[in-house]
Write a protein that holds these residues in place. Structure first.
Motif: not given
Length: 274
Positions: A58-62, A78-94, A161-162, A241-245
């Motif tokens: 997620p870049l923003s939202g859940g 809420d945004s990439v500048f707000a916090s670290v996010s959780d995430f999900v790994y999706a394998p190939r052929d799925t 985050i720079t 202006h902070a930079m995210y990449y």
């Protein structure tokens, strides 16, 4: 490649489904991919992973991610500048479905792979966060899918985050040759967001060999820069202006590893990698 080929401005790679759609064919390489999907409240998106592994970040939202008989709930942010996010790994052929009750923007970081690993959830509290550098080169590195932090077959992905006015990706470095124990060959995508209205930054890529990649890009939110080869850095954030990449990397090596070579002309003045 020309600078136009390497600097992909916001909307230049949009497709019917994605705000950004960079696949190996579009990038002119073999392994790394990035898609950004935007969902309205109550919206959903379905895709098939094919011969690649993917991380839903997620870049923003859940959102909720459905894969076969498994379901994962991502709290997001809420945004990439707000916090670290959780995430999900999706394998190939799925077959994957992403659904969001409140809507949001989601990065799909992908890499062509060989092994089919299990689908997994990555909790935000387990993401290693590194405070790298000091002074004008201080930044925060979120190693959510670095080679050491989370198992993938080929994919490597991190967030940076720079702070406004600072430099990162410095000294310039490269990873375009296979040199065992010293350097790994990796294609890389930089995806940018800039905090605040009218913000911008700069990204430099310059040749490591004759005819190599060469670009100095003014980047804004939604832009991407491709790094198929060459020295890259610095990444410079506008004051105030902070930079995210988001970095997405993959390559042909038998071992998934991030080994880089620093530009010898800049290492001493930089005082080491910052």
């Amino acid at each position: 490649m020309t600078s136009t080929d390497l600097h992909l401005t916001k909307g230049s790679t949009a497709s019917a489904q994605y705000a950004i759609d960079i696949d190996p064919k579009r990038a002119g390489w073999t392994h790394s991919s990035l898609r950004i999907v935007e969902l309205l409240p109550g919206g959903s998106h379905m895709f098939t992973t094919g011969d690649s592994e993917w991380i839903v970040l997620p870049l923003s939202g859940g959102c909720t991610v459905h894969m076969e008989d498994e379901e994962f709930h991502i709290l997001g942010r809420d945004s990439v500048f707000a916090s670290v996010s959780d995430f999900v790994y999706a394998p190939r052929d799925t077959r994957v479905q992403i659904a969001s009750g409140a809507g949001g923007r989601f990065a799909l970081a992908g890499a062509k792979c060989e092994r089919r690993l299990p689908a997994r959830y990555g909790p935000a509290p387990e993401v290693p966060v590194e405070q790298r550098g000091s002074g004008a080169s201080a930044r925060e590195v979120r190693n959510f899918a670095s080679a050491d932090a989370f198992e993938c077959d080929k994919l490597i992905a991190v967030e940076v985050i720079t702070p406004g006015g600072n430099w990162s990706s410095y000294p310039p470095h490269k990873h375009d040759e296979h040199r065992p124990g010293e350097e790994s060959e990796l294609e890389e995508i930089y995806y940018f967001e800039i905090e605040g209205p009218n913000g911008f930054g700069y990204q430099r890529v310059f040749p490591s060999r004759e005819g190599g990649s060469d670009v100095l890009a003014e980047v804004r939110s939604g832009d991407a820069v491709l790094v198929p080869d060459g020295w890259h850095g610095p990444s410079i954030a506008q004051p105030g202006h902070a930079m995210y990449y988001l970095n997405v990397m993959a390559g042909p090596g038998a071992t998934r590893e991030w080994r880089i070579c620093f530009h010898p002309a800049h290492v001493e003045s930089a005082g080491g990698y910052r």
